[in-house]
Design an enzyme around this catalytic site. Structure first.
Site, mmCIF file in Angstrom:
data_model
loop_
_atom_site.group_PDB
_atom_site.id
_atom_site.type_symbol
_atom_site.label_atom_id
_atom_site.label_comp_id
_atom_site.label_asym_id
_atom_site.label_seq_id
_atom_site.Cartn_x
_atom_site.Cartn_y
_atom_site.Cartn_z
ATOM 1 N N PRO A 231 3.527 -5.059 0.923
ATOM 2 C CA PRO A 231 4.303 -3.944 0.376
ATOM 3 C C PRO A 231 4.944 -4.344 -0.950
ATOM 4 O O PRO A 231 5.919 -5.078 -0.994
ATOM 5 C CB PRO A 231 5.357 -3.685 1.458
ATOM 6 C CG PRO A 231 5.479 -4.985 2.192
ATOM 7 C CD PRO A 231 4.145 -5.645 2.139
ATOM 8 N N ASP A 403 6.634 -9.142 -3.136
ATOM 9 C CA ASP A 403 6.251 -8.815 -1.766
ATOM 10 C C ASP A 403 7.522 -8.552 -0.965
ATOM 11 O O ASP A 403 8.351 -9.453 -0.787
ATOM 12 C CB ASP A 403 5.458 -9.988 -1.177
ATOM 13 C CG ASP A 403 4.908 -9.701 0.214
ATOM 14 O OD1 ASP A 403 5.360 -8.731 0.853
ATOM 15 O OD2 ASP A 403 4.018 -10.454 0.669
ATOM 16 N N HIS A 404 7.685 -7.327 -0.483
ATOM 17 C CA HIS A 404 8.942 -6.940 0.165
ATOM 18 C C HIS A 404 9.097 -7.555 1.562
ATOM 19 O O HIS A 404 10.179 -7.451 2.164
ATOM 20 C CB HIS A 404 9.023 -5.413 0.277
ATOM 21 C CG HIS A 404 10.414 -4.885 0.095
ATOM 22 N ND1 HIS A 404 11.543 -5.537 0.540
ATOM 23 C CD2 HIS A 404 10.872 -3.763 -0.513
ATOM 24 C CE1 HIS A 404 12.620 -4.846 0.245
ATOM 25 N NE2 HIS A 404 12.245 -3.759 -0.402
ATOM 26 N N ARG A 405 8.076 -8.195 2.096
ATOM 27 C CA ARG A 405 8.223 -8.813 3.418
ATOM 28 C C ARG A 405 9.118 -10.057 3.365
ATOM 29 O O ARG A 405 10.083 -10.140 4.126
ATOM 30 C CB ARG A 405 6.837 -9.147 3.999
ATOM 31 C CG ARG A 405 5.978 -7.920 4.275
ATOM 32 C CD ARG A 405 4.562 -8.326 4.673
ATOM 33 N NE ARG A 405 3.907 -9.080 3.598
ATOM 34 C CZ ARG A 405 2.706 -9.648 3.725
ATOM 35 N NH1 ARG A 405 2.036 -9.554 4.887
ATOM 36 N NH2 ARG A 405 2.158 -10.301 2.724
#
Length: 431
Positions: A231, A403-405
């Site tokens: 994401p 990367d939003h993780r």
């Protein structure tokens, strides 16, 4: 004793590799560790090194051949070995006395069924060649079977054609969806026949299908997977780089190694990771992997395709060393001589399109990295000085794709602030 030299596993997911070049010939004596051949993988050209010493007795694969991983490519014998019994040696190696690479058997197509005489048809006029690369959509039919070409012409083009006796059935449209527009019919005014109209239309230039290279396919698959699985979110910052540009000029005037704006950016990225170590991570299914070194990839649009070699321990490298390493990578990439180890790993990637006049853009993360920085051009723009007066500053926009993780917005913003600080006050990067 004779032994097979096999195609090694170049990368974890590779099923085959192309043998590009042999560095040895049959009968050559080799030492363990010496280079035998060059092999092209999806990312680079890699040298195959000998595991044992001996003599190259037979080469089984010609350059340019795609070979499955583990398949035999040559036979190695000891210097004193008797090779007079060739069939016996081949049989002992499991080659059955025949060459290991067999020509593919092409089966004959099944015999066609009994031909049925086609029904007699009325002769038709030969089709008119489409003169442009964009073909019109299929025509609908009017009553009586004549094609309704008017459906694919603009009202103005249709009127011009009608007033000047131009047959639209032989005119190919260059408008959206192949629609005939004004500029398609005006040059044909004065033509007295459909043949003359067709003759005045430029001949069609056929397109050409260029097969994808292994590198292009690898990049496409990796980036498609990245957008699907990671994401992305994006943060941009505009940096005033007057001090950086002045320092770069001073360095290049006094040093034998010329440095680029991108070299400063790479060094600033590494320093930002030193300031914000929580960004130096990777997402894995089992947990968050913290990385022990700061290794920065640099995107290079080489003659062979896009590659991202890694500058190891970029935080410890001097600016001149970064510049030298990047120049070396560019040369190796253009000649296809990057090694697999040059491309493995990396904490983060820097990609720069500023030299093409691009002011701002966003990039796709190179998995499994945490992010990528897109660097735009340096341009002079009006700016409000700290005292409120209007001046001119040299500005550069950078965009972080993260990367939003493993990274949330606040952490990414903190890292981007650190990067901006180093770009705007670059003297510390020379220490």
């Amino acid at each position: 004793m004779a032994a097979l030299i096999r195609m090694p596993g170049i990368s974890a997911d590779a099923e085959e590799a192309a043998l590009v070049e042999w560095f040895v010939t049959e009968g050559a004596e080799i030492e363990a560790g010496s280079a035998l051949a060059a092999v092209e993988t999806e990312k680079a050209t890699v040298d195959i090194n000998a595991e044992d010493s001996g003599v190259i007795w037979k080469i089984l694969v010609e350059p340019g051949t795609a070979v499955a991983i583990g398949a035999p490519i040559a036979i190695l014998v000891s210097a004193a070995e008797d090779t007079s019994d060739e069939p016996g040696i081949l049989l002992s190696l499991g080659l059955g006395g025949a060459a290991p690479v067999e020509e593919p058997v092409v089966e004959a197509p099944p015999a066609p069924a009994a031909a049925v005489a086609p029904a007699a048809v009325e002769p038709t006029a030969p089709p008119v060649a489409v003169p442009h690369a964009i073909q019109p959509a299929p025509a609908t039919m009017e009553k009586g079977g004549a094609p309704d070409w008017r459906r694919f012409a603009s009202p103005l083009a249709r009127k011009i054609a009608l007033d000047n006796g131009i047959d639209l059935s032989v005119v190919n449209g260059t408008g959206p969806g192949g629609r005939i527009v004004r500029d398609d019919v005006v040059p044909l005014i004065g033509a007295e026949s459909a043949g003359e109209v067709a003759a005045q239309v430029p001949p069609r230039v056929a397109g050409e299908l260029v097969p994808h290279s292994k590198l292009r396919v690898a990049v496409a698959n990796a980036l498609t997977g990245s957008k699907r699985n990671s994401p992305h979110f994006y943060l941009s910052s505009t940096c005033r780089v007057d001090a950086l540009m002045d320092l770069r000029q001073q360095v290049n005037e006094s040093s034998a190694v010329r440095v680029s704006v991108n070299d400063f950016v790479i060094k600033a990225v590494a320093q930002a990771f030193v300031d914000v170590p929580a960004m130096n991570v990777q997402w894995q299914d089992e947990g968050l992997l913290t990385l022990g070194s700061i290794d920065i990839c640099v995107a290079i649009a080489s003659d062979k395709g896009l590659v991202t070699p890694v500058i190891r321990n970029a935080d410890h490298a001097r600016l001149s060393a970064v510049a030298t390493q990047v120049k070396s990578f560019v040369e190796l990439a253009n000649t296809g001589r990057l090694k697999q180890t040059d491309l493995e790993g990396g904490s983060f990637t820097v990609t720069n399109l500023g030299m093409f006049g691009v002011n701002e853009f966003s990039a796709i993360i190179n998995p499994p990295q945490v992010g990528i920085l897109a660097v735009g051009a340096v341009s002079r723009q009006p700016i409000v000085e700290p005292d409120g007066s209007l001046g001119v500053g040299q500005l550069m926009t950078v965009t972080l794709s993260a990367d939003h993780r493993p990274v949330d917005g606040a952490l990414a913003a903190t890292w981007l602030q650190a990067l901006k600080r180093h770009l705007e006050s670059p003297m510390g990067m020379l220490a």
